[in-house]
Design a protein around this motif. Structure first.
Motif, PDB file in Angstrom:
ATOM      1  N   HIS A  61       0.839  -1.197   0.000  1.00  0.00           N
ATOM      2  CA  HIS A  61       0.000   0.000   0.000  1.00  0.00           C
ATOM      3  C   HIS A  61       0.876   1.250   0.000  1.00  0.00           C
ATOM      4  N   HIS A  63       1.613   5.163  -2.222  1.00  0.00           N
ATOM      5  CA  HIS A  63       1.120   6.162  -3.188  1.00  0.00           C
ATOM      6  C   HIS A  63       2.270   7.068  -3.583  1.00  0.00           C
ATOM      7  N   LYS A 152      -9.390  -1.258  -5.845  1.00  0.00           N
ATOM      8  CA  LYS A 152      -9.742  -0.544  -4.623  1.00  0.00           C
ATOM      9  C   LYS A 152     -10.931   0.370  -4.875  1.00  0.00           C
ATOM     10  N   HIS A 241      -5.929  -0.181   5.448  1.00  0.00           N
ATOM     11  CA  HIS A 241      -5.608   0.719   6.568  1.00  0.00           C
ATOM     12  C   HIS A 241      -6.663   0.751   7.684  1.00  0.00           C
ATOM     13  N   ASP A 317       0.635   2.637   3.653  1.00  0.00           N
ATOM     14  CA  ASP A 317      -0.166   3.733   3.089  1.00  0.00           C
ATOM     15  C   ASP A 317       0.713   4.970   2.924  1.00  0.00           C
TER      16      ASP A 317
HETATM   17 ZN   LIG Z   1      -3.920   4.672   0.659  1.00  0.00          ZN
END
Ligand SMILES: [Zn+2]
Length: 463
Positions: A61, A63, A152, A241, A317
């Motif tokens: 996870h 970004h 997602k 998360h 995340d």
């Molecule tokens: Zn995320």
């Protein structure tokens, strides 16, 4: 060209024992009893005496360069994957984002354009579906064929990523049909937006209100709703998360009932709290992420969930925004603070700290950080295990070293650390990706473009 990692303790999801690891080219050739070095003659030797030898971390996870609220997360694929390597993570799965009104395959092309040739470590993609319609439902099949086997959806962020329950139902039906895994951001964004509007109208603009307007109940409600929709459609479900105790209860109940429901949490929910969000001045903006940091009593429950396997994975995340400029977008309006915390570099260390503190076993550390994420997202046994034939993605970890986390020493492209000054026992010593040494003796030896795209198979936990 071969390498022998000798004298260390090989740690796996099932145990730890002294063993040497022989690498031939990009793969592991053998895991050998110590001292039995036949076949290793001529190999370059890396001494791992007194250290752990583990499969490289798999962070499912992240970004990198993600557009959010008019800006982009501050790590590129180049800087973010290099920081990951420094911290012992040798695989990431990042999220390609479909903007509304565009196609999934175009989004996938865009993300390949950002990542290909720029990654220090191997990488895969999930697909964020923000526009569920006839075309995108069909395109999900093409994504699976292209090695993107997880999708997602968002119950939060109305007007941006939000999908209605009906759209979620359709996407889950399709995912179930094509053997894909549905990932869910489970927060009730419709209700949250009302609370946010009320807070701002009342003049509550400080970062702490980001947390106060996203209560745990609205994560638990969305988690339960996602579980229900998954049950109705027969789709396997992965909650991303997870941050709150009542949401974990919903997952635990579903798992006890035999449902194919899985969940991850992140280090920030294990170590940071609403108190950080409430730091004086605008400091709390550094800690704005969604779901928000919770009160500290949730942390014990999450650690227990990790031990009990109601939480199967720890990801980061990772979504960094610089404090000096990007986080400032929300000065005077907490709703405009870009959501995200940097963390890709520190996951292995922060979880090892859990081992040191007696919250996780040594094997469970490797399981939640490497082996299970690899199996969950169709990469095992290429990733997530040290076994003959597996990629030689290896971390040599010094369990007795000590370090202090700080923005002045980290490698992520962001101007603050959410863990500034935190003392960690243990440190990554050497990192290899497919047999190539990336980090050794405190120096970075990897090269741009070493990392290659991983076309993934199906989730390996499904019956
Ligand atoms: Zn995320």
């Amino acid at each position: 060209m071969s390498i022998l990692i000798s004298g260390g303790t090989v740690v796996s999801a099932t145990g730890a024992e002294p063993a040497d690891v022989l690498i031939a080219g990009e793969r592991i050739a053998a895991v050998i009893k110590p001292g039995f070095t036949a076949g290793a003659s001529g190999a370059q030797v890396i001494d791992a005496t007194g250290k752990y030898v583990l499969p490289g971390g798999v962070d499912v996870h992240t970004h990198m360069e993600m557009p959010f609220g008019g800006t982009f997360s501050s790590d590129t694929f180049e800087t973010g994957t290099r920081a990951a390597a420094w911290g012992g993570t040798t695989t990431i799965i990042d999220f390609a984002v479909q903007p509304k009104g565009t196609s999934l395959l175009a989004a996938l092309d865009t993300w390949h354009g950002k990542a290909d040739g720029n990654c220090a470590i191997d990488y895969g993609f999930h697909m964020i579906v923000s526009d569920v319609n006839e075309t995108t439902l069909k395109e999900m099949t093409a994504c699976v064929d292209a090695g993107v086997t997880s999708f997602k959806l968002f119950m939060a962020y109305p007007g941006v990523f939000y999908a209605t329950d009906g759209e979620i139902l359709l996407a889950m039906q399709q995912a179930a049909r094509i053997g894909a895994l549905t990932m869910m951001h489970a927060e009730n964004g419709i209700a949250i937006d009302q609370l946010v509007a009320q807070a701002l109208a009342a003049g509550h603009t400080e970062p702490v209100h980001h947390g106060l307007t996203r209560p745990p109940e609205l994560e638990a409600e969305a988690t339960s709703r996602a579980i229900t929709l998954a049950a109705v459609t027969g789709a396997p479900l992965y909650i991303v998360h997870l941050s709150a105790a009542p949401a974990l209860s919903a997952v635990a109940e579903a798992r006890d009932a035999g449902s194919q429901v899985f969940a991850e949490t992140c280090p920030q929910y294990l170590y940071l709290s609403l108190d950080d969000l409430g730091r004086p001045g605008f400091e709390g903006a550094k800690y704005v992420c969604s779901p928000p940091l919770r009160t500290a009593e949730h942390q014990d429950t999450l650690w227990r969930g990790l031990r009990a396997n109601d939480l199967s994975v720890v990801s980061t995340d990772h979504c960094p925004f610089c404090f000096a400029d990007q986080k400032q977008l929300g000065r005077g309006d907490f709703a405009k603070i870009p959501n995200g915390i940097p963390g890709v570099e520190h996951r292995m260390d922060l979880l090892h700290q859990g081992v040191v503190a007696g919250r996780l076993s040594l094997s469970r550390w490797v399981e939640v950080a490497s082996t299970t994420p690899a199996r969950m997202f169709g990469l095992y046994p290429r990733k997530g295990v040290l076994a003959p034939g597996s990629d030689a993605d290896i971390v040599i970890y010094d369990p007795t070293a000590s370090q202090e986390l700080s923005a002045s020493s980290h490698h992520m492209n962001v101007d603050y650390s959410a863990y500034e000054g935190m003392h960690i026992t243990g440190r990554v010593d050497t990192v290899l990706s497919r047999g190539a040494v990336l980090v050794e003796a405190g120096e970075y030896r990897g090269k741009l473009s070493h990392g290659s795209f991983l076309a993934r198979g199906a989730c390996q936990y499904l019956t």
